[in-house]
Design an enzyme around this catalytic site. Structure first.
Site, PDB file in Angstrom:
ATOM      1  N   GLU A 173     -30.216 -44.538 -14.535  1.00  0.00           N
ATOM      2  CA  GLU A 173     -30.680 -43.630 -15.690  1.00  0.00           C
ATOM      3  C   GLU A 173     -31.856 -43.834 -16.444  1.00  0.00           C
ATOM      4  OE1 GLU A 173     -30.351 -41.035 -17.266  1.00  0.00           O
ATOM      5  OE2 GLU A 173     -28.375 -40.283 -17.195  1.00  0.00           O
ATOM      6  N   ASN A 187     -26.750 -35.178 -22.704  1.00  0.00           N
ATOM      7  CA  ASN A 187     -27.733 -35.159 -21.590  1.00  0.00           C
ATOM      8  C   ASN A 187     -28.669 -34.129 -21.651  1.00  0.00           C
ATOM      9  OD1 ASN A 187     -27.656 -37.193 -19.542  1.00  0.00           O
ATOM     10  ND2 ASN A 187     -25.375 -36.381 -19.221  1.00  0.00           N
ATOM     11  N   ASP A 247     -26.567 -33.113 -15.988  1.00  0.00           N
ATOM     12  CA  ASP A 247     -27.090 -34.472 -16.260  1.00  0.00           C
ATOM     13  C   ASP A 247     -28.425 -34.328 -16.942  1.00  0.00           C
ATOM     14  OD1 ASP A 247     -27.172 -37.507 -16.472  1.00  0.00           O
ATOM     15  OD2 ASP A 247     -25.461 -37.271 -15.156  1.00  0.00           O
TER      16      ASP A 247
END
Length: 291
Positions: free
Chosen positions: A18, A148, A198
């Site tokens: 991430e 997100n 995302d």
């Protein structure tokens, strides 16, 4: 570059890759493995990957200057010295809440850091989004399950964020001078296909590039919320893109094998690897955060 050129940027899988980004001051790409609490750094031109254990879950980074970074963790914001690796707490965020951690975050053109939190087990409504700049911290939005897609238009007048559980990206007017919201959020895009919304970035033309978790795509949306392009990724769970070039839309993309069974991992051998995608477009970089 009409057809994307995709290759592996780092072949060691992250359980939950991430928070990628690029520091033009040092020409360094960074990303995290949230679950194992590690920060990865690699020169844009290639070379050795430096791995930095942080001792807690961490998910995002803002550049302060060529020597310092502001890292978002499960207990708050830490300043990290790039030379020594030493970290010091700068601003607690939900430090007294053991069920939450940081997730998506990005720097507004005004130098404000928007930081999203969520439950470590994706508990319903446990997440929030915060604004930080020059020593001030404000709560912007609450009751979010999986924060997100925090990103901003190039002129700083529009902010975006999402709740992956609802599969909705919202847009909200923002003050270009402070990065604070103006008015109430409105739906920008509701994802009704397979996969989940995302991490996202916005290019110089105002298009939003979103990693679609579980659908193996980076989807591109025009400023009016229409999907205008899709780029297939070599792993099923892309988590976030980050531009690493201003003359194209070249980007690094993190992926994950989080929550996969052994059978699923065998069928997705690239899960968790970090990729470089070279494609036509107009990338842009986040500015330094204003401490």
């Amino acid at each position: 570059m009409d057809k994307p050129n995709i290759r592996v940027f780092h072949d060691v899988p992250c359980e939950l890759g991430e928070g990628p980004g690029y520091d033009p001051l040092t020409k360094t790409v960074w990303w995290f493995d949230i679950v194992t609490g590690r920060l990865f750094e690699k020169p844009r031109a290639g070379g050795v990957v430096d791995v930095h254990p942080l001792g807690q879950m961490a998910s995002a980074l803002a550049v302060v200057d060529a020597n310092r970074q502001l890292i978002s963790t499960e207990t708050g914001l830490f300043i990290r010295d790039r030379t020594t690796g030493h970290t010091v707490m700068h601003q607690p965020i939900e430090a007294d809440n053991p069920i939450t951690r940081s997730n998506d975050a990005r720097v507004h053109p005004a130098g404000a850091f928007w930081i999203g939190t969520m439950g470590k087990k994706s508990q319903q409504g446990a997440g929030s989004i915060y604004w930080y700049r020059e020593g001030q911290l404000r709560t912007l939005f609450t009751n979010i399950t999986i924060t997100n897609s925090i990103c901003f238009s190039p002129d700083g007048r529009i902010g975006y964020f999402a709740d992956t559980r609802k599969n909705i990206i919202w847009r909200v007017d923002t003050d270009s001078e402070t990065g604070l919201p103006l008015g109430e959020p409105a739906v920008f895009y509701e994802h009704k296909d397979a996969g989940g919304i995302d991490g996202s970035i916005v290019d110089r033309d105002g298009n939003l590039w979103n990693a679609c978790w579980g659908r193996a795509h980076i989807d591109v949306y025009s400023p009016d919320g229409k999907r205008i392009r899709s780029i297939a990724t070599p792993a099923r769970q892309p988590s976030c893109p980050a531009f690493i070039d201003e003359d194209s839309a070249a980007m690094v993309v993190t992926t994950a094998y989080h929550d996969m069974s052994e059978t699923q991992r065998r069928s997705d051998p690239n899960a968790g690897k970090t990729f470089l995608i070279e494609v036509a477009g107009k990338g842009r970089f986040d500015p330094p955060v204003r401490l």
